[in-house]
Design an enzyme around this catalytic site. Structure first.
Site, PDB file in Angstrom:
ATOM      1  N   ASP A 116      37.562  41.222  33.635  1.00  0.00           N
ATOM      2  CA  ASP A 116      38.967  41.626  33.662  1.00  0.00           C
ATOM      3  C   ASP A 116      39.297  42.190  32.281  1.00  0.00           C
ATOM      4  O   ASP A 116      38.517  42.083  31.324  1.00  0.00           O
ATOM      5  CB  ASP A 116      39.877  40.452  34.060  1.00  0.00           C
ATOM      6  CG  ASP A 116      41.224  40.933  34.610  1.00  0.00           C
ATOM      7  OD1 ASP A 116      41.578  42.115  34.397  1.00  0.00           O
ATOM      8  OD2 ASP A 116      41.943  40.126  35.231  1.00  0.00           O
TER       9      ASP A 116
HETATM   10  C1  NOJ Z   1      44.400  42.779  34.746  1.00  0.00           C
HETATM   11  C2  NOJ Z   1      44.538  42.056  36.053  1.00  0.00           C
HETATM   12  O1  NOJ Z   1      44.294  40.674  35.873  1.00  0.00           O
HETATM   13  C3  NOJ Z   1      43.602  42.580  37.124  1.00  0.00           C
HETATM   14  O2  NOJ Z   1      43.918  41.964  38.339  1.00  0.00           O
HETATM   15  C4  NOJ Z   1      43.705  44.070  37.235  1.00  0.00           C
HETATM   16  O3  NOJ Z   1      42.848  44.534  38.252  1.00  0.00           O
HETATM   17  C5  NOJ Z   1      43.347  44.691  35.893  1.00  0.00           C
HETATM   18  N1  NOJ Z   1      44.276  44.216  34.888  1.00  0.00           N
HETATM   19  C6  NOJ Z   1      43.369  46.211  35.934  1.00  0.00           C
HETATM   20  O4  NOJ Z   1      44.644  46.692  36.125  1.00  0.00           O
END
Ligand code: NOJ
Length: 765
Positions: free
Chosen positions: A287
């Site tokens: 992430d």
């Molecule tokens: C952070 C989030 O936790 C995740 O769910 C998301 O896909 C990514 N950012 C990209 O936007």
């Protein structure tokens, strides 16, 4: 060089618009062909090119287009996310083809969570439909619209089971139940990936967030998770497994730690479980910034350490985190990270690119250049009919005193509330490339439905919140919440005067979309005080009060439940939300949604989930006893239970019939009930089957959902609903972490929610 020849052919052809329909290839999309192809490609790659493949970059102030062009030239980027137009995507893929040495295509990803251009209801609402065909419609159309924008990967579905309504991200998931979440996740993957992620209108999914992100302590965002291995295996892991068994090509690694180990540093999670036990062959993606965060988590002493740990633990791609490119080259050269570990990560990236068909045609998800839409948000690109149908299936009728609903399309209706005419809020969080200007608000939907038949009056009545700090929080990055310049009292006075002229009040209250999002945990889950004051004033008019809730989590609604004559949970219902709500309010659609999460009475009861373990001192409201497990200062149990939802008709469920009293070995048994529509109109409902193992070597939940069926019955019609039960439904993880069935008695409960059920007992031998 076989692949280079076909690729350069593909490129030269793809760059000629007139020939863009030519099928490039000829690489068969089989694992064997892929392995040979990727092995060959890996041998041609330099260290820097390999590391480049592990980088996932988003265009933005830190990485402007020119910088990305340079990275592409040097082979320093593997994939792009957050770019959502064919023109921009094509430009970058063209740069790969013309500037980079090896011409390894990029893939393009985005958070397509509940639609791309057409926004469907938020996932928690989708779960309220309990409807496979509705979910698959959402998946198919989302994938179609995403692929039509040139995307080939989505960061979805999110299958983090959560019992925490304080957590803002429950809006993005499918609720508190393992079985329901697993079903939703599987259907999403199947419908978004289609037959093959390489198909023009499919996208590859990336199930998230692995693992157990939904269990963050106290519902506080990015917090840690601590849970027994049994609970993890039994309640939290199955939905990820179901999405992977359905073929999801990607897994996004969670930000949280689990039992002290951050997921991005957890080789048990990412290697032993995911690769060795579950045989996952796709990619793992960190992430946002998660590798850096290993230092703050306190498991890495410096950036080099963080990179080593993440890569060795099994994080293949790094999202928006420059650490891999900065530190991996040296770590590999010094032998701290082995070339084999690096190659393993790169191989997974190349594998998914192969599966997306990018080595047959780097432009596989782009189509012909001349067909690029001039206006990406053109009305003609939307799927409004489907969005409306799914939205109305996702609404849950919580209360309907003396058949206040459905409303008549006549007389005067006062439409009141800060959410009644808000295009931004009805879209919900993660509304991808959808435009709020294309959303139908409740006010507009009611106008469309009543044109020429009823008089509609409107007053805003209150701000979503008058709390300055919360307003600032909601408006941090955009003017998401408009604050009225009038005083609260002036707004309420106007609303009351409006209500007094009407036959009925429809009040739209709840949360701003930004209150139920990433990084939006709440410690208070009531309707904000500004809106409570409005409701109290509206109630005092004595007019029938229909409360239409818009929110992204279970709220504590004791007051609203008392005030409302009718209460409809509409969640954030998307582009066609207003029309869909009007359909339900006027009875053009008979509501059939059921809650995928228990609604607490108050925040202090959390967690309040239906499938809890028994205690030695269970509380019995019929015979209250001081020394039992309960709160003495509130009514116990949820306000609305899991699986609950009313209809404009009524249903009766017969006692449970079992096909046999004993289930043996790997055999099957069938539990059935007959459901009758005893009301005066056609309607759908969801019949739910729960199981309970009353005596085992570990305490087992008081009930667990193990099957459900959505049925439609005409007035007076009956249907027998059958649920097969097999050994798999009875298994659990015992104290020694073995998945077992312990012979003995089992209870089967069938009903229209988790509380009011019919029960029977059988024996497993
Ligand atoms: C952070 C989030 O936790 C995740 O769910 C998301 O896909 C990514 N950012 C990209 O936007």
């Amino acid at each position: 060089m076989k692949w280079m020849c076909s690729l350069s052919l593909a490129v030269s052809l793809a760059l000629q618009p007139a020939l863009a329909d030519v099928k490039f290839g000829p690489h068969p999309l089989t694992p064997e062909a892929r392995d040979a192809y990727v092995t060959d490609l890996l041998q041609q790659m330099t260290l820097d090119e390999k590391i480049g493949q592990l980088r996932l970059i988003s265009v933005g102030p830190d990485n402007p287009k020119e910088a990305i062009r340079d990275m592409i030239h040097k082979g320093q980027v593997g994939a792009i996310f957050n770019t959502v137009t064919r023109q921009d995507i094509r430009a970058m893929q063209d740069q790969v083809m013309s500037l980079s040495r090896l011409k390894i295509p990029l893939f393009f990803a985005f958070d397509v969570i509940h639609g791309q251009r057409t926004i469907f209801p938020i996932p928690l609402a989708l779960a309220s439909s309990w409807d496979e065909s509705a979910i698959k419609t959402v998946g198919r159309i989302s994938a179609y619209e995403a692929a039509d924008d040139g995307l080939n990967m989505t960061w979805a579905p999110m299958v983090d089971v959560s019992r925490e309504p304080r957590w803002g991200r429950v809006s993005e998931g499918f609720g508190e139940d393992t079985y329901l979440t697993a079903s939703m996740g599987r259907w999403m993957v199947e419908s978004m990936q289609g037959d093959s992620a390489a198909d023009r209108y499919s996208v590859m999914t990336s199930v998230k967030h692995f693992a157990a992100y939904g269990a963050v302590e106290g519902g506080k965002e990015y917090n840690s998770v601590d849970m027994s291995p049994q609970r993890l295996a039994q309640d939290y892991l199955p939905p990820y497994k179901a999405a992977l068994d359905a073929g999801s090509g990607g897994v996004m690694v969670a930000l949280n730690s689990l039992n002290g180990v951050p997921a991005s540093a957890d080789s048990w999670l990412l290697k032993t479980l995911l690769r060795d036990d579950w045989k996952f062959k796709g990619i793992t993606i960190s992430d946002h910034g998660a590798i850096k965060e290993l230092i703050k988590h306190g498991v890495a002493k410096d950036p080099q350490d963080a990179v080593r740990i993440a890569l060795q633990s099994g994080v293949n791609m790094s999202m928006s985190d420059e650490y891999y490119s900065q530190y991996l080259p040296d770590l590999v050269k010094r032998g701290v990270v082995s070339r084999a570990d690096l190659d393993d990560a790169v191989r997974h990236v190349l594998n998914v690119k192969y599966d997306m068909g990018l080595f047959n045609d780097p432009y596989s998800h782009l189509g012909a250049k001349e067909s690029d839409p001039a206006d990406t948000n053109a009305e003609s690109r939307l799927h409004r009919l489907e969005a409306r149908d799914v939205a109305r299936k996702s609404m849950v009728l919580l209360k309907n005193r003396q058949q206040t609903l459905p409303l008549k399309k006549s007389g005067t209706i006062a439409v009141i509330g800060p959410l009644a005419d808000s295009q931004r809020d009805i879209m919900g969080s993660w509304s991808a490339a959808g435009r709020a200007q294309q959303a139908v608000t409740l006010l507009q939907g009611l106008k469309n439905a009543t044109a020429g038949k009823a008089t509609l009056l409107y007053a805003k009545g209150a701000n979503v919140t008058d709390h300055k700090g919360i307003q600032d929080f909601l408006n941090l990055y955009e003017q998401a919440v408009k604050v009225d310049s009038r005083t609260p009292q002036q707004m309420i006075d106007e609303a009351v005067a409006t209500a007094k002229q009407a036959d009925v009040i429809v009040a739209a209250v709840g949360e701003a979309q930004g209150m139920a999002h990433e990084a939006s945990s709440r410690s208070d889950i009531t309707v904000p005080p500004s809106q409570q004051a409005l409701l109290a004033a509206l109630k005092a008019t004595g007019k029938p009060l229909v409360i239409v809730l818009m929110n992204g989590r279970p709220l504590a609604l004791v007051k609203e439940d008392q005030q409302a004559d009718a209460l409809l949970e509409t969640w954030f219902s998307g582009t066609e939300g207003g029309n869909a709500i009007a359909d339900v309010l006027f009875g053009d659609y008979n509501p059939s949604g059921k809650l995928p999460m228990s609604f607490p009475r108050e925040v202090g009861q959390i967690p309040v989930y239906y499938n809890h373990l028994p205690t030695g001192r269970p509380y019995n409201p019929e015979k209250p006893n001081k020394y039992t497990s309960h709160y003495f200062d509130t009514a116990n149990g949820p306000l609305y239970p899991f699986g609950y939802g009313l209809s404009y008709t009524s249903f009766k469920v017969s006692p449970v019939t079992l096909s046999a009293k004993t289930l043996t070995g790997n055999g099957k048994l069938e539990a059935s009930v007959t459901v009758t529509n005893t009301g005066d109109r056609e309607g759908a409902t969801v019949v739910q089957m729960y199981l309970n193992d009353p005596v085992a070597t570990l305490s087992r939940p008081v009930q667990e959902l193990k099957g459900f069926q959505r049925i439609m019955l005409k007035k007076g019609e009956s249907q027998t609903v059958r649920f097969p039960i097999d050994r798999a439904a009875l298994t659990f993880w015992n104290a020694r972490m073995q998945q077992v069935v312990e012979p003995g008695e089992f209870n089967v409960m069938i009903g229209l929610d988790a509380v009011r059920t019919e029960q029977a007992t059988f024996t497993y031998r």
